[in-house]
Scaffold this motif. Structure first.
Motif, mmCIF file in Angstrom:
data_model
loop_
_atom_site.group_PDB
_atom_site.id
_atom_site.type_symbol
_atom_site.label_atom_id
_atom_site.label_comp_id
_atom_site.label_asym_id
_atom_site.label_seq_id
_atom_site.Cartn_x
_atom_site.Cartn_y
_atom_site.Cartn_z
ATOM 1 N N LEU A 1 0.810 -1.221 0.000
ATOM 2 C CA LEU A 1 0.000 0.000 0.000
ATOM 3 C C LEU A 1 0.842 1.268 0.000
ATOM 4 O O LEU A 1 0.377 2.315 -0.462
ATOM 5 C CB LEU A 1 -0.934 0.003 1.213
ATOM 6 C CG LEU A 1 -2.005 -1.099 1.250
ATOM 7 C CD1 LEU A 1 -2.811 -1.014 2.536
ATOM 8 C CD2 LEU A 1 -2.919 -0.999 0.032
ATOM 9 N N THR A 2 2.062 1.198 0.513
ATOM 10 C CA THR A 2 2.899 2.399 0.536
ATOM 11 C C THR A 2 3.246 2.897 -0.861
ATOM 12 O O THR A 2 3.468 4.093 -1.049
ATOM 13 C CB THR A 2 4.201 2.140 1.308
ATOM 14 O OG1 THR A 2 4.885 1.017 0.736
ATOM 15 C CG2 THR A 2 3.922 1.884 2.775
ATOM 16 N N VAL A 3 3.288 1.994 -1.842
ATOM 17 C CA VAL A 3 3.709 2.407 -3.191
ATOM 18 C C VAL A 3 2.710 3.380 -3.816
ATOM 19 O O VAL A 3 3.090 4.507 -4.173
ATOM 20 C CB VAL A 3 3.924 1.170 -4.093
ATOM 21 C CG1 VAL A 3 4.331 1.608 -5.497
ATOM 22 C CG2 VAL A 3 4.979 0.263 -3.503
ATOM 23 N N PRO A 4 1.414 3.032 -3.961
ATOM 24 C CA PRO A 4 0.502 4.008 -4.577
ATOM 25 C C PRO A 4 0.251 5.239 -3.713
ATOM 26 O O PRO A 4 0.097 6.349 -4.248
ATOM 27 C CB PRO A 4 -0.786 3.198 -4.778
ATOM 28 C CG PRO A 4 -0.714 2.098 -3.787
ATOM 29 C CD PRO A 4 0.733 1.760 -3.643
ATOM 30 N N ILE A 5 0.208 5.067 -2.390
ATOM 31 C CA ILE A 5 -0.067 6.218 -1.531
ATOM 32 C C ILE A 5 1.037 7.259 -1.635
ATOM 33 O O ILE A 5 0.786 8.454 -1.831
ATOM 34 C CB ILE A 5 -0.257 5.756 -0.068
ATOM 35 C CG1 ILE A 5 -1.551 4.948 0.078
ATOM 36 C CG2 ILE A 5 -0.292 6.954 0.879
ATOM 37 C CD1 ILE A 5 -1.775 4.386 1.463
ATOM 38 N N MET A 6 2.296 6.830 -1.535
ATOM 39 C CA MET A 6 3.400 7.780 -1.590
ATOM 40 C C MET A 6 3.637 8.288 -3.015
ATOM 41 O O MET A 6 4.123 9.409 -3.195
ATOM 42 C CB MET A 6 4.669 7.148 -1.035
ATOM 43 C CG MET A 6 4.561 6.734 0.431
ATOM 44 S SD MET A 6 3.874 8.035 1.502
ATOM 45 C CE MET A 6 5.107 9.331 1.322
ATOM 46 N N ALA A 7 3.306 7.488 -4.017
ATOM 47 C CA ALA A 7 3.426 7.976 -5.392
ATOM 48 C C ALA A 7 2.443 9.114 -5.647
ATOM 49 O O ALA A 7 2.786 10.123 -6.293
ATOM 50 C CB ALA A 7 3.187 6.835 -6.377
ATOM 51 N N LEU A 8 1.231 8.971 -5.139
ATOM 52 C CA LEU A 8 0.253 10.062 -5.275
ATOM 53 C C LEU A 8 0.676 11.279 -4.470
ATOM 54 O O LEU A 8 0.451 12.427 -4.893
ATOM 55 C CB LEU A 8 -1.124 9.582 -4.812
ATOM 56 C CG LEU A 8 -1.834 8.573 -5.721
ATOM 57 C CD1 LEU A 8 -3.111 8.083 -5.071
ATOM 58 C CD2 LEU A 8 -2.141 9.212 -7.083
ATOM 59 N N ALA A 9 1.305 11.063 -3.305
ATOM 60 C CA ALA A 9 1.754 12.190 -2.494
ATOM 61 C C ALA A 9 2.895 12.937 -3.159
ATOM 62 O O ALA A 9 3.067 14.149 -2.948
ATOM 63 C CB ALA A 9 2.170 11.707 -1.115
#
Length: 369
Positions: A282-290
């Motif tokens: 989950l860290t991959v899409p969340i931080m990519a959007l951030a």
């Protein structure tokens, strides 16, 4: 399509470069740790590269999300600095188009991290545990480093072996020192057997390995007392391979995801490990959007104006996950309370990303009202 290829090419090159640098830093530190264990005789030198190879998926599953995050910050930050974003927005290519162009690399990175986290890394950890267990059964000649003490054993019994020189081709040790100690409950040795010999070699008889010592002396007694016995010998045999080391506890990291799902309600460590594996994905899409709004900088502010705060935010995010993981492992008795679930950390991160995109509009509308 041209815009997609342009951004993805820049992102790919930057992410690979950042990944390479971070892998070198992390692997170097871990390799030095294993090298120290090899020098101490805990593992054989030829097993180092196998251990590092099986550890590599674990390194990558931690590094790839951070590398993608930093790559987005650098690529999009450069585009803002060079006013490329202004040109794109003037041509009708807003942030929505930028987000759509990043769907493919984010999905690829998420898939890679998911494969490593759920399948590859557990198998690698299991192989590393197997390699370390195999090292305990290797002979002294395989693990002994000339000029250094090799200590092997458990809390109740230990054996220290030393050889001044070692001829690996002939299998002959020179100036051999062997000390066997048995310990009481308080940690004091209640028996000490010390052997010194001019030379020694490995022999095999009835499937049992012995160290055949020649021209030496044996000393037996209890430390602190004077009733030592000294015995000279021409030849003596010392059994090797029978000294048992404390086995490493079975690590939950080496268990498959299916096993963790089946025992998650019975084992807190299994629950923590399962949540951690899902959290890495989950860290991959969340931080990519951030990274998209965080990379928005003014040319006067500099390209790295928001880089350090953004990386600190990532470290805070992952740090909270690690703290929650430790708290779940340490929890004893009863069901887990709500705050010992990593879902709320991801929820807070998602709300923060939402505010990065739409927080300014919401606050401006409230101020206007």
């Amino acid at each position: 399509m041209i815009l997609h290829r342009y951004i993805n090419r820049q992102l790919f090159m930057t992410t690979v470069m950042v990944t390479f640098i971070l892998v070198m830093v992390l692997v170097s530190g871990r390799f030095i740790k294993y090298l120290a264990e090899a020098a101490a005789g805990e593992i054989a030198a030829d097993a180092l590269f196998m251990v590092m190879a099986f550890r590599m998926p674990e390194f990558l599953q931690m590094i790839v999300p951070l590398s993608l995050y930093i790559g987005l910050l650098l690529v999009l930050g450069r585009m803002h600095m060079d006013n490329e974003m202004v040109v794109l927005q003037a041509g009708g290519q807003g942030h929505g188009r930028i987000v759509r162009s990043l769907v493919v690399p984010v999905l690829v990175a998420t898939t890679v991290v998911g494969m490593f986290s759920l399948y590859v890394t557990p198998r690698g950890d299991a192989e590393v545990t197997r390699i370390f267990e195999e090292q305990k059964d290797r002979s002294v000649l395989e693990l002994l480093t000339p000029g250094r003490f090799h200590v092997k054993g458990s809390r109740n019994a230990q054996r220290a072996t030393y050889a001044e020189h070692l001829n690996r081709e002939k299998g002959v040790l020179e100036n051999v020192f062997v000390a066997d100690a048995r310990f009481e409950g308080q940690g004091d040795a209640n028996r000490l057997l010390t052997v010194w010999a001019k030379s020694g070699k490995l022999v095999l008889e009835d499937g049992i390995s012995y160290l055949l010592l020649t021209d030496g002396f044996q000393y037996q007694g209890k430390p602190g007392q004077l009733n030592y016995r000294e015995i000279g010998f021409d030849e003596a045999r010392v059994r090797i391979g029978g000294e048992k080391s404390d086995s490493r506890p079975p690590e939950v990291r080496g268990r498959s995801t299916q096993e963790l799902v089946s025992v998650r309600n019975e084992n807190q460590e299994a629950m923590a490990e399962l949540q951690w594996r899902i959290s890495l994905i989950l860290t991959v899409p969340i931080m990519a959007l951030a990274a998209i709004p965080l990379a928005r900088v003014n040319p006067r502010q500099g390209r790295f104006y928001r880089l350090i705060p953004a990386v600190l935010g990532y470290m805070l995010y992952v740090g909270m996950l690690l703290v929650c993981r430790s708290a779940i492992e340490d929890h004893r008795g009863g069901p887990l309370p709500w705050y010992l679930h990593m879902a709320w950390i991801h929820l807070v991160a998602a709300i923060t990303v939402f505010l990065l995109y739409f927080g300014g509009r919401i606050f401006r509308r409230r101020a206007a009202a």
